[in-house]
Design a protein around this motif. Structure first.
Motif, PDB file in Angstrom:
ATOM      1  N   MET A  43       2.799  18.360 -28.189  1.00  0.00           N
ATOM      2  CA  MET A  43       1.704  19.120 -28.609  1.00  0.00           C
ATOM      3  C   MET A  43       1.098  19.439 -27.403  1.00  0.00           C
ATOM      4  SD  MET A  43      -1.349  18.282 -31.443  1.00  0.00           S
ATOM      5  CE  MET A  43      -3.046  17.948 -30.292  1.00  0.00           C
ATOM      6  N   GLY A  44       0.960  20.821 -27.125  1.00  0.00           N
ATOM      7  CA  GLY A  44       0.518  21.369 -25.770  1.00  0.00           C
ATOM      8  C   GLY A  44       1.070  20.670 -24.670  1.00  0.00           C
ATOM      9  N   GLY A  45       2.370  20.407 -24.603  1.00  0.00           N
ATOM     10  CA  GLY A  45       3.046  19.706 -23.647  1.00  0.00           C
ATOM     11  C   GLY A  45       2.769  18.292 -23.342  1.00  0.00           C
ATOM     12  N   ARG A  46       2.020  17.733 -24.255  1.00  0.00           N
ATOM     13  CA  ARG A  46       1.737  16.233 -24.101  1.00  0.00           C
ATOM     14  C   ARG A  46       2.457  15.446 -25.388  1.00  0.00           C
ATOM     15  NH1 ARG A  46      -4.329  15.630 -22.826  1.00  0.00           N
ATOM     16  NH2 ARG A  46      -3.623  13.416 -22.753  1.00  0.00           N
ATOM     17  N   LYS A  47       3.010  14.195 -25.111  1.00  0.00           N
ATOM     18  CA  LYS A  47       3.260  13.151 -26.077  1.00  0.00           C
ATOM     19  C   LYS A  47       2.362  12.197 -26.325  1.00  0.00           C
ATOM     20  CE  LYS A  47       7.288  12.572 -27.793  1.00  0.00           C
ATOM     21  NZ  LYS A  47       8.488  12.275 -28.156  1.00  0.00           N
TER      22      LYS A  47
END
Length: 176
Positions: free
Chosen positions: A109-113
């Motif tokens: 999500m938004g480049g983050r896990k």
């Protein structure tokens, strides 16, 4: 191997009838040595005593023998979720608001896990709110969470201190 969701549907009503809340059901270990792990808690204290584990274990053993949902041999492990407990239910994020947690997502999500920070409860649309270590507020969809757990902090230790210290002085005398 049995499906965790099916096992949860079987086990949760039994725990409720005994006065406990189910935290998590998981089959862990390999196919040659599986363990059915059941985490539960008393709704009033969020803890389990050894007697509680025995009560739950006996009843679940009877139920699992009767329904036989798991193929082959396995071990049953009943436990309290512990101090750095998993967060598995939406209500957990409200119950533990103000404490630090690590949340892992199934998809980025938004480049983050992964998000770590202070829980800020839940909001509309089944979102979990987290004040990230970067100072930003994040709204994470509950359905996107793969796993989450509280992080061990001094504040968490204080919040989960034993309800009773009865017998602690006897233990200290024995050690001293």
């Amino acid at each position: 191997m049995a499906d965790n969701a099916a096992l949860t549907r079987l086990i949760e009503p039994e725990l409720k009838s005994l006065g406990y809340d189910l935290v998590r059901v998981a089959m862990i270990g390999g196919t040659s040595d599986p363990t059915l792990q059941v985490m539960a808690e008393r709704p009033d204290t969020r803890q389990l005593l050894i007697d509680d584990c025995e009560t739950i274990s006996r009843r679940l053993s009877e139920l699992l023998d009767e329904k036989d949902p798991i193929e082959g041999a396995y071990r049953l492990e009943v436990s309290s979720p512990g101090i750095d407990r998993p967060l598995t239910r939406l209500k957990d994020y409200d119950d533990w608001s103000g404490h630090e947690a690590r949340i892992n997502l199934a998809e980025p999500m938004g480049g983050r896990k992964q998000f770590s920070g202070e829980l800020r409860g839940t909001g509309e649309g089944n979102t979990v709110h987290v004040l990230g270590k970067d100072g930003r507020d994040y709204a994470v969809p509950f359905g996107s969470i793969a796993s989450a757990k509280l992080l061990l902090t001094d504040e968490l230790i204080k919040a989960t201190a034993p309800l009773s210290l009865e017998g602690a002085d006897e233990i200290e005398e024995m050690e001293g």
